[in-house]
Design a protein around this motif. Structure first.
Motif, PDB file in Angstrom:
ATOM      1  N   ASP B 291      92.395  12.919  37.646  1.00 44.94           N
ATOM      2  CA  ASP B 291      91.521  11.846  38.084  1.00 44.94           C
ATOM      3  C   ASP B 291      91.498  10.706  37.084  1.00 44.94           C
ATOM      4  O   ASP B 291      91.234  10.890  35.906  1.00 44.94           O
ATOM      5  N   ARG B 292      91.718   9.520  37.567  1.00 50.45           N
ATOM      6  CA  ARG B 292      91.585   8.335  36.749  1.00 50.45           C
ATOM      7  C   ARG B 292      90.102   7.993  36.648  1.00 50.45           C
ATOM      8  O   ARG B 292      89.360   8.133  37.624  1.00 50.45           O
ATOM      9  N   PHE B 293      89.701   7.546  35.487  1.00 53.29           N
ATOM     10  CA  PHE B 293      88.291   7.170  35.306  1.00 53.29           C
ATOM     11  C   PHE B 293      88.115   5.705  35.633  1.00 53.29           C
ATOM     12  O   PHE B 293      88.958   4.862  35.331  1.00 53.29           O
ATOM     13  N   TRP B 294      86.937   5.395  36.226  1.00 55.21           N
ATOM     14  CA  TRP B 294      86.672   4.024  36.654  1.00 55.21           C
ATOM     15  C   TRP B 294      85.431   3.431  36.035  1.00 55.21           C
ATOM     16  O   TRP B 294      85.319   2.234  35.866  1.00 55.21           O
ATOM     17  N   ILE B 295      84.476   4.272  35.743  1.00 61.12           N
ATOM     18  CA  ILE B 295      83.174   3.712  35.343  1.00 61.12           C
ATOM     19  C   ILE B 295      82.487   4.656  34.354  1.00 61.12           C
ATOM     20  O   ILE B 295      82.720   5.863  34.391  1.00 61.12           O
ATOM     21  N   LEU B 296      81.666   4.065  33.494  1.00 62.20           N
ATOM     22  CA  LEU B 296      80.844   4.829  32.559  1.00 62.20           C
ATOM     23  C   LEU B 296      79.417   4.318  32.675  1.00 62.20           C
ATOM     24  O   LEU B 296      79.200   3.139  32.948  1.00 62.20           O
TER      25      LEU B 296
END
Lengths: 297, 1218
Positions: B291-296
């Protein structure tokens, strides 16, 4: 995993014996699982523990009756010990003679239990050098502990410490090492009493409180000058066994130091254990008083 | 990374934590906005009105609102309580990337692909500013947490900082025209309220994210050039500080951590990276597989982070917040801010003990994880994950408490976990080989022991035992025997809490509490939906534990309940009564006071301690439906009954507990049919006929009533019922009753009245009522029914009832415990009162005695300061063994086998302690204790001239007996006598012999003296004499520590001597019956002895009386005068004055050998006065005086020494011989 794979079935028995839980040994022998195939050596050890426990609770005749002439050397030795402890002067002599015969026999002479018995008997005879002759080479923890005790009996706490160090090198956490350590500490006195107290404290946490452990704790307190608390512990011990010789003897000492009357404990002790050291000391003290009286007048 | 919660969903593009509740919003690529409770792990709500992906979402700080912005160009403001979209803000011309509420003003900032940033007023629902300047998509925009700044990132490769100060000023003083003007300006010129302050250029590709530091003038940004850049700004400019390289793909989001000095970033390279913000190095990387990360997103208050990725999101924290602690007795040891501290529960005092080492490598989760403490050695083991699991051993000197400067090098070692298993032993888990190493305090390996199960962690389990934890179970392992003492299936246990008596253990895992005994026999298991955090046992055996948001209890039978709700997690350290001590996440000790009555009550019920139950019911207001239903459910309706006021519930409970009286009372109150009916049934079950009857009457249930009367034998009442039935036209009932009564006539009558003539006729005929039958036959005429032929007839007689009166034998009803309990406690209290009263009386009696004794002691104050015995004789006892010349020691050969006897030479015996005692001592008591009676006697003879030792025999023997204790060493071996020494102290060096402890001490003598005084006061002279003599006999054997005490001892001898002399004379006087003159003389001599005033008064009184009777008035007057000088009491004084009056001027009638004007002493043997100037001899020990003719005889006072013998004097302290 080697240790866990072959569990030491006698471990519990041995420790119970060391801390004076003799009844636990006697019942514990039954509890050893039948599937635990004990080696002949272990069997002999088990039986000797059993019979020595019987001796410790005073069932001498039972031991003499149960150990036949065909029994193994260790058991024969235990039997001789019983004969010695229960016999009169004649019995004692013959027991010592037989012991010496066994000891002289090269085939069995080095058996640790035989040597232990020899040490015990000779200690009773106050032949400490003779006792050490048989026990000094060690071989088992018990023999080493006996070395410590003999040295203490000889008032050689310096040697006792050396013997103790040997035990500590072998297994510092062994119950006998701990006990022997406490003995030495007690005899040495001073700040070491605290260490002895800690050891007995540890033992009382690990094992059910026996007269031996309670007495040990009480001794430490007495030697620290705290006779009140010591008396409490001794009474607790008396609750466990109303006839325990050391409990009674120490209660006498404790009561005297508290300025209380000790006559009841003294009479109990005289009745139950006429041979106890305190009783002997007392009668010899009375004799020597009379003698001294005569000498001076 | 500690993952707290995870979801599976469509790609998550936006995240926002609720500031107070455990909620998080996740906006998805699918257009849905989810609201999760991350603590419970449940989906609370979905909001599905956007068309296309929702990229931005944000909770309002105080209002129940959130805002979202999506690819449908819409910004929506929602009320999550009403689950409605309140309104939509239109204006953006392309996708909206982020939305954010202002923390103070009613503003929303939004970033859009239309290259603008807009600020909206959500109250007026208008756009208040449009920030133009970026010339590509604006990927993010956010307000500064405090200042009037906005930071934005754009694909134009810049980060811009905007000043919105003007906008704020306008909002503070809004004027309508200006507002309108700006509105216009905004539209025309792209805004003047917000101006670009800085443009940060440096990224080589589009920038995806930029955010402010919460407190410092720093900005961090992440871009498609795979770099994270750190920027700094001041009032006039901003510049690039550093670049963090490491990500392998576009950086999606980056932010500063609020609590730690770190930067967190995530990226499309499927990783989250943690960077040290000061050193600007990577600390840690967490990767996901696909999974690619998009938001924190970071929680505004708590230490929580969330990250959204291709298939869901995770809520996590970076570091444990549980402080490492260990409870030992009254204290808890814990680590806070790199210091080892302890906290005492009783005093609530906090002490900083010692600093602990900082981990060398910079990494996360290096703080101490567990702590183990050995109270006797004051040693602390601290385990942490440093270097893949290691421990540090600190030995804290006892006196260093409170000294912060104390620093030591800790002993270190590697190991999964380390824990003390005995006072001076600890076990270290070696995971690789699955064994434990037992080490001593020098950190040396004493023993190795393989473990029976694949162990992850070890815990203490009593001395010498370990509790080993594996994946699915725990075992208790005896390290010495290598035996498994107990085993229990309990998956992934995290914490182990032993009760203080070590009898019970609680195993805490993530979602369960397992209670077992010390052999790990399972008692109960509790399952929790929320994570279990900590626990402790209270004194009563109740386990108190916390979850994330509750304090709860667990009774030994597994019943549990909530005690209190928590806002923040706490870690319980100790429970004392109502007080729960705990540590919070900041390592602060806190005290939470709770109401323990509920679980104490339940425990009392469980343990059948009804007296406690009783007193709790009487004293506390614990009530509520929960308790009642608990009581009912547990089978204590009778107890519940006492809580309830509501009649219906009372009635139900009364029925359940079989308390018919209360049930009747309630039924009367309620008075409805159903309740009476149920009462009737219960009363019938119990056999309480009276109540049954009453219940049936109240419900007018005549049929049942009639039947009841029948079976209970009230035939008259059945008849009455019959009548009633007739009145009510209840024919069937009437007939029934007639049948019950066996009244054939009546039946016929009833049938006839009912028009059933044929039946009446048959009945009449059958029962032989021919007259009536005939009459009926006549009436029937032709229709006479035929009777069946050939059948015998018999009367239908109802069976006779067993009892004809009163109730049936009643069913035993259990209401004893309760009522009985009430009575019993009441009575007990009464009795106690009585006893107390008795004791009081006793006390008063004693007080009176005390008072007189206090008077007796008068001003002399004999009970001198005994406590001050100063220890000056330390060196006196220091006869080292080393001083002795020992023969050279033979080395004990250690070769086993038969060689033993050949080479071995036993060491010569040493010197017994008793011998050492006697060697230098010249104190008789010590020699006697050592058993050297002859030297003791010789000493006594020399020092005190003692010749008669017979009275000393028991004392000598006791001294000797008390000097040794007895140690049983090996079984059946001889016991070891051990010398008991005096004056032990902790610091005494071993093997240095002190003097023997003597069983007779000076304080004892003082006690005896008091007893002897008392006996004297009471007039028990022989008893008193015996006591005084015992003191006199013991003193020669006493040893005291100081010169002052020596003087006191000497003083004591004198006091006792006087009393012995006086008492002997008094006893002699009593023997003399005829010689009145001699009697008077002896009484007079007694007054010459030095006595306590109280005794002197008595003696004077008796002498006065005696002389007065014998008409020796002058002497009597003299005694009266002396008595008056001695503070007599009222009666004595009156008598003395009378005597004085009577005697004044009169003369003696007979001559006495008593001249009080001439000082004299009394001979101890002949009891004659020896006036001053006359020759006398004295006892070398007690100092009594004698006429010269007595010389060479045994002293009659002390009975020990020879009068006139040579002696060197009392020696009773080592200080004397120095």
């Amino acid at each position: 995993m080697a240790g866990a794979a072959s569990p030491d079935h006698l471990f519990g028995l041995r420790n119970s014996f060391y801390v004076g839980a003799y009844q636990a040994v006697i019942t514990g022998v039954q509890a050893i699982p039948a599937r635990a195939a004990l080696s002949p050596d272990a069997l002999a050890e088990r039986d000797s523990l059993l019979y020595r426990s019987y001796i410790a609770i005073g069932s001498h005749q039972l031991v003499i009756d149960e150990i036949g002439p065909g029994a193994a050397t260790p058991l024969q030795a235990v039997r001789l010990l019983t004969v010695y402890l229960s016999g009169g002067a004649g019995g004692k002599e013959s027991a010592i003679r037989k012991l010496n015969e066994l000891l002289a026999d090269d085939a069995v002479g080095s058996n640790p239990i035989l040597r232990l018995v020899a040490g015990t008997v000779l200690m009773h005879e106050r032949d400490y050098a003779g006792a050490l002759k048989h026990t000094n080479s060690g071989g088992t923890m018990e023999l080493l502990a006996m070395n410590v005790q003999i040295c203490l009996q000889m008032h050689r706490s310096d040697h006792a410490e050396k013997q103790l160090r040997i035990m500590q090198q072998l297994d510092e956490d062994h119950t006998l090492t701990q006990l022997a350590n406490a003995w030495v500490d007690l005899v040495m006195g001073g700040s070491k009493i605290q260490e002895a107290h800690l050891i007995f404290q540890d033992l009382s946490e690990k094992y059910p409180a026996t007269c031996l452990i309670l007495n040990g704790k009480a001794l430490c307190l007495m030697h620290m000058g705290n006779f009140e608390d010591a008396e409490g512990l001794l009474l607790e011990s008396l609750n466990k066994d109303a006839k325990d010789a050391e409990t009674l003897a120490n209660l006498v000492v404790c009561s005297l130091n508290l300025g209380k009357s000790a006559s009841r404990y003294l009479n109990q002790l005289k009745l139950a254990h006429p041979d106890h050291m305190l009783v002997k000391r007392m009668s010899s003290a009375e004799d020597s008083f009379d003698r001294a009286c005569q000498a001076i007048s | 990374m500690l993952t707290k919660f995870e979801t599976k969903s469509n790609r998550v593009k936006g995240l926002s934590f609720h500031p107070r509740r455990p909620w998080i919003l996740a906006s998805l690529h699918s257009g849905v906005i989810q609201m999760w409770d991350y603590r419970m792990g449940t989906l609370l709500d979905r909001f599905d009105e956007h068309d296309g992906p929702v990229r931005g979402v944000h909770f309002h700080a105080t209002q129940p609102l959130f805002v979202s912005g999506g690819d449908d160009y819409k910004i929506k403001v929602w009320n999550y309580k009403t689950h409605r979209c309140l309104f939509t803000l239109h204006g953006h011309l392309d996708y909206i990337r982020t939305v954010q509420f202002h923390h103070e003003y009613p503003w929303i900032v939004s970033a859009s692909d239309d290259q603008t940033i807009r600020i909206w007023n959500w109250q007026s629902r208008t756009c208040v500013a449009v920030l133009t300047g970026h010339n590509h998509y604006v990927m993010c925009a956010s307000f500064h947490p405090k200042e009037d700044l906005v930071v934005s990132a754009s694909l134009d490769q810049t980060v811009r900082v905007w000043d919105i100060g003007a906008l704020r000023k306008k909002t503070v003083s809004p004027a309508d025209d200006i507002l309108r003007l700006t509105q216009m300006n905004t539209d025309l010129f792209g805004g003047v309220d917000a101006v670009v302050k800085y443009v940060l250029e440096g990224h080589d590709r589009g920038v995806n994210w930029a955010s402010f530091h919460p407190t410092l003038p720093l900005i961090v940004s992440g871009a498609d050039d795979r770099q994270v850049k750190l920027w700094r700004m001041n009032d006039t400019k901003a510049w690039e500080v550093d670049t963090l390289r490491g990500h392998m793909n576009n950086v999606s989001c980056v932010m500063f951590h609020a609590k730690q000095d770190i930067i967190v970033s995530n990226s499309e390279d499927k990783s989250i990276r943690i960077w040290d913000a000061t050193k600007r190095t990577g600390i840690q990387t967490f990767r996901r597989e696909h999974d690619r990360f998009w938001i924190l997103s970071a929680h505004p208050e708590m230490n929580l982070l969330a990250a959204g990725h291709d298939s869901g999101m995770i809520v996590f924290k970076l570091e444990r917040e549980r402080p490492a602690f260990s409870v030992s007795g009254d204290t808890v040891f814990y680590v806070k801010d790199r210091f080892l501290r302890f906290f005492e529960f009783t005093t609530q005092k906090e002490v900083q003990l010692a600093p602990i080492r900082r981990p060398g490598s910079v990494s996360l989760n290096q703080s101490p994880k567990t702590l183990s403490y050995s109270p006797t050695e004051n040693a602390v083991l601290i385990c942490s994950d440093v270097d893949g699991g290691s421990y540090e051993l600190y030995i804290v000197p006892k006196d260093s408490a409170g000294r912060a400067d104390y620093l030591q090098d800790a002993k270190k070692g590697a190991g999964g976990s380390a824990v003390f298993v005995a006072r001076n032993r600890f076990a270290v888990l070696e995971k690789s080989s699955n064994q434990v190493l037992v080490k001593n305090l020098k950190n040396e390996i004493v023993k190795k022991s393989p473990l029976p199960i694949a162990t992850d962690a070890i815990y203490y389990a009593g001395t010498g035992n370990l509790l080993c934890k594996a994946e699915d179970r725990v075992t208790i392992f005896d390290l010495q025997q290598r035996l498994i003492l107990g085993e229990l299936q309990a998956p992934s246990v995290k914490y182990v809490v032993w009760s203080s008596d070590m009898e019970s253990v609680a195993l805490l895992s993530k979602h369960a509490v397992v209670i077992a005994n010390k052999k790990l026999v399972h008692r109960c298991t509790l399952h929790e939906t929320i994570r279990v955090k900590s626990g402790a046992w209270d004194e009563n055996g109740v386990f108190i534990y916390t979850t994330l948001n509750h304090i709860k209890y667990c009774l030994p039978n597994g019943d549990s309940g909530i005690i209190k709700t928590l806002d923040v997690p706490i870690y319980i350290t100790r429970v004392i009564g109502n007080n729960i001590f705990c540590l919070d996440r900041d390592g602060k000790n806190k005290l939470v006071t709770v109401d323990a009555s509920e679980y104490i009550f339940k425990l009392a019920l469980l343990r059948k301690r009804y007296d406690h139950v009783m007193s709790m019911i009487k004293n506390s207001q614990l009530c509520g439906q929960a308790v009642i239903s608990y009581l009912q459910q547990k089978g204590f309706p009778e107890v519940a009954l006492h809580f309830v006021k509501d009649e219906k519930t009372r009635f139900n409970l009364a029925l359940e507990s079989g308390n018919i009286q209360i049930a009747v009372a309630s039924a009367k109150e309620i008075d409805d049919k159903d309740h009476w009916y149920r009462l009737g049934i219960e009363a019938l079950r119990q056999g309480n006929v009276g109540i049954v009857e009453y219940a049936y009457q109240r419900t007018k249930n005549f049929e049942r009533l009639a039947f009841l009367y029948l079976i209970t034998g009230y035939m008259d009442k059945v008849g009455f019922m019959c009548k009633i039935a007739g009145q009510n036209n209840n024919l069937m009932g009437q007939f029934h009753n007639a049948l019950y009564l066996g009244d054939a006539l009546k039946r016929v009558e009833i049938l006839e009245n009912a028009g059933q003539l044929p039946l009446a006729y048959i009945t009449a005929t059958t029962h032989g009522l021919t007259e009536i039958a005939d009459r009926l036959a006549a009436e029937l005429g032709e229709n006479i029914p035929s009777l069946p032929e050939g059948k015998a007839r018999s009367l239908l007689i109802p069976p006779a009832p067993l009892t004809a009166s009163g109730d049936w034998p009643l069913l035993r009803v259990m209401h004893g415990i309760f009522e009985g309990g009430l009575d019993a406690t009441g009575k007990a209290e009464l009795e106690e009162d009585d006893e107390a009263a008795g004791a009081d009386w006793g006390d008063e009696d004693l007080d009176m005695v005390d008072a007189s004794e206090a008077m007796a002691n008068g001003g002399d104050g004999f009970d001198a300061e005994e406590g001050e015995a100063n220890e000056e004789d330390g060196e006196e006892g220091g006869w080292d063994l080393e001083d002795l010349e020992l023969p050279p020691e033979a080395e004990t050969p250690k070769n086993a086998g038969n060689a033993r006897s050949a080479v071995f030479v036993a060491p010569p015996p040493g010197m017994p302690v008793s011998l050492i005692w006697t060697q230098k001592s010249s104190l008789a008591g010590e020699h006697a204790a050592a058993g050297n009676f002859d030297t003791a006697m010789r000493l006594l003879s020399r020092q005190l001239g003692i010749k008669n030792f017979a009275p000393l025999k028991p004392l000598f023997v006791d001294l000797h007996m008390g000097s040794h204790s007895y140690l049983r060493a090996l079984a059946t071996a001889p016991i070891i006598p051990i010398a008991v020494e005096k004056g032990w102290s902790e610091s005494a060096s071993p093997n240095v012999r002190g003097p023997p402890a003597l069983v007779f001490t000076f304080p004892q003598m003082e006690d005896r003296l008091k007893a002897a005084y008392k006996a004297t006061t009471d007039g028990k002279f022989p008893e008193a004499l015996r006591q005084f003599l015992s003191i006199l006999h013991t003193i020669p054997l006493i040893v005291v520590d100081s010169r002052r005490e020596v003087d006191e001892v000497k003083e004591l001898i004198e006091i006792v001597r006087e009393y012995v002399l006086g008492l002997r004379m008094e006893l002699k006087r009593k023997e003399l019956r005829d010689d009145v003159n001699r009697q008077q003389e002896l009484a007079a001599y007694f007054t010459n002895c030095k006595l306590q005033r109280v005794h002197m008064r008595l003696v004077l009184g008796s002498a006065m009386g005696l002389c007065y009777k014998q008409k020796n008035f002058a002497t009597a007057e003299h005694f009266a005068r002396m008595l008056l000088e001695n503070n007599p009491n009222e009666a004595q004084a009156r008598r003395a004055r009378q005597v004085q009056q009577q005697c004044s001027g009169k003369k003696d009638s007979s001559e006495l050998n008593y001249d009080y004007r001439n000082p004299f002493v009394v001979c101890g043997a002949t009891y004659v006065p020896i006036y001053r100037g006359q020759k006398d001899v004295s006892c070398p020990y007690c100092g009594s005086r004698f006429v010269p003719s007595i010389e060479g005889q045994l002293c009659t006072i002390c009975e020990l020494a020879v009068v006139g013998a040579d002696a060197s004097g009392l020696l009773c302290s080592p200080t004397q011989s120095r």
